[in-house]
Design an enzyme around this catalytic site. Structure first.
Site, PDB file in Angstrom:
ATOM      1  N   SER A  72       0.840  -1.204   0.000  1.00  0.00           N
ATOM      2  CA  SER A  72       0.000   0.000   0.000  1.00  0.00           C
ATOM      3  C   SER A  72       0.869   1.246   0.000  1.00  0.00           C
ATOM      4  O   SER A  72       2.056   1.194   0.370  1.00  0.00           O
ATOM      5  CB  SER A  72      -0.887  -0.003   1.251  1.00  0.00           C
ATOM      6  OG  SER A  72      -1.462   1.258   1.495  1.00  0.00           O
ATOM      7  N   TYR A  86      -4.480  -0.589   9.242  1.00  0.00           N
ATOM      8  CA  TYR A  86      -4.193  -0.948   7.857  1.00  0.00           C
ATOM      9  C   TYR A  86      -2.746  -0.601   7.506  1.00  0.00           C
ATOM     10  O   TYR A  86      -2.037  -1.390   6.868  1.00  0.00           O
ATOM     11  CB  TYR A  86      -5.156  -0.198   6.943  1.00  0.00           C
ATOM     12  CG  TYR A  86      -5.041  -0.531   5.481  1.00  0.00           C
ATOM     13  CD1 TYR A  86      -5.622  -1.683   4.961  1.00  0.00           C
ATOM     14  CD2 TYR A  86      -4.364   0.321   4.611  1.00  0.00           C
ATOM     15  CE1 TYR A  86      -5.529  -1.983   3.600  1.00  0.00           C
ATOM     16  CE2 TYR A  86      -4.271   0.033   3.259  1.00  0.00           C
ATOM     17  CZ  TYR A  86      -4.857  -1.126   2.762  1.00  0.00           C
ATOM     18  OH  TYR A  86      -4.746  -1.407   1.421  1.00  0.00           O
TER      19      TYR A  86
END
Length: 268
Positions: free
Chosen positions: A149, A162
């Site tokens: 990410s 996350y």
């Protein structure tokens, strides 16, 4: 450059989602036999049926956090197609309870939600790597692609769990790449993609207002993206095909951004 993936066998976790579905479809269209793994029975069946018109595909109900489920899936795939050449770990995502609102601070974060998100994204990548990676180790060949990410490069507000999990995925990718090459075979490669900002089902409410206009968060993202747009989900397929092919035979342990320049731009 001709990328020939015909008759390779791929496992795509989270294969019923927007990203997993797009990658699965693109591989099937290029002659890859694809096993879609997902925890939702109806969605798995429907996605496999939808993609069957493009080539060989099977849907397997599987919880990526359960060793028994993963081993059962591995057995089914090997019985059906005889090998596992590619693993793409897409299963993951964020949860509403783990995303802080604009007026919350880290001290408002619920650890239960933090733990659920970190387990899903990090262990939900590690467990499939171990299960399907073992089949590759025994065969001496394979390509694993994990999904990292933009959150691994700098702090992105409101998504602490996350961010932590995807950072773990990034370093595990590098660690496993070395482990596979040093102890098993140089032909087993492990890499990760770091997608930039794409509008999907999980983040739509954060990026798009009910009237279809972009939110303030979207405007901040685009201000940091030199291409000044969100990505199209299909724009990840090309790098996936490349990393799965022999053209990437000397590439392992890398994290490749697909982000319109977001990770390289300071915004100044």
């Amino acid at each position: 450059m001709n990328i020939d993936l015909k008759n390779k066998v791929a496992v795509v976790t989270g294969g019923t989602g927007v990203l997993g579905g797009s990658i699965s479809k693109s591989l099937i269209e290029n002659g890859v036999k694809v096993a879609i793994l997902d925890i939702a029975p109806e969605a798995t069946e429907n996605k496999a049926k939808e993609l069957s018109s493009f080539g060989e595909v099977t849907g397997i109900i599987c919880n990526v956090l359960k060793k028994e489920d993963l081993e059962n899936a591995r057995g089914q795939i090997l019985d059906r197609w005889g090998s596992i050449d590619i693993l793409i770990n897409v299963a993951g995502g964020n949860l509403p309870g783990a995303t802080l609102t604009e007026d919350q601070t880290v001290f408002d974060m619920k650890m239960e939600d933090f733990n659920r998100v970190t387990e899903l994204n990090m262990n939900g990548t590690v467990y499939p790597c171990l299960t399907f990676g073992k089949a590759m180790a025994e065969r001496g060949e394979g390509s694993i692609i994990n999904i990292a990410s933009m959150a691994i490069y700098s702090a992105i507000t409101r998504v602490p769990g996350y961010s932590v999990a995807k950072s773990g995925v990034a370093i595990f990718t590098k660690w496993l790449a070395a482990e596979m090459a040093l102890k098993f075979s140089e032909k087993i490669r492990v890499n990760a993609l770091a997608p930039g900002f794409f509008i999907g089902n999980q983040n739509r409410a954060v990026l798009v207002n009910p009237d279809g206009t972009y939110t303030e968060r979207s405007r901040k993202v685009l201000a940091r993206t030199p291409m000044n747009r969100f990505g199209d989900i299909t724009e990840l397929n090309g790098i996936v095909h490349f990393l799965c092919s022999g053209h990437a035979s000397f590439i392992t342990g890398t994290i490749i951004p697909v982000d319109g320049g977001f990770s390289s731009f300071s915004g100044v």
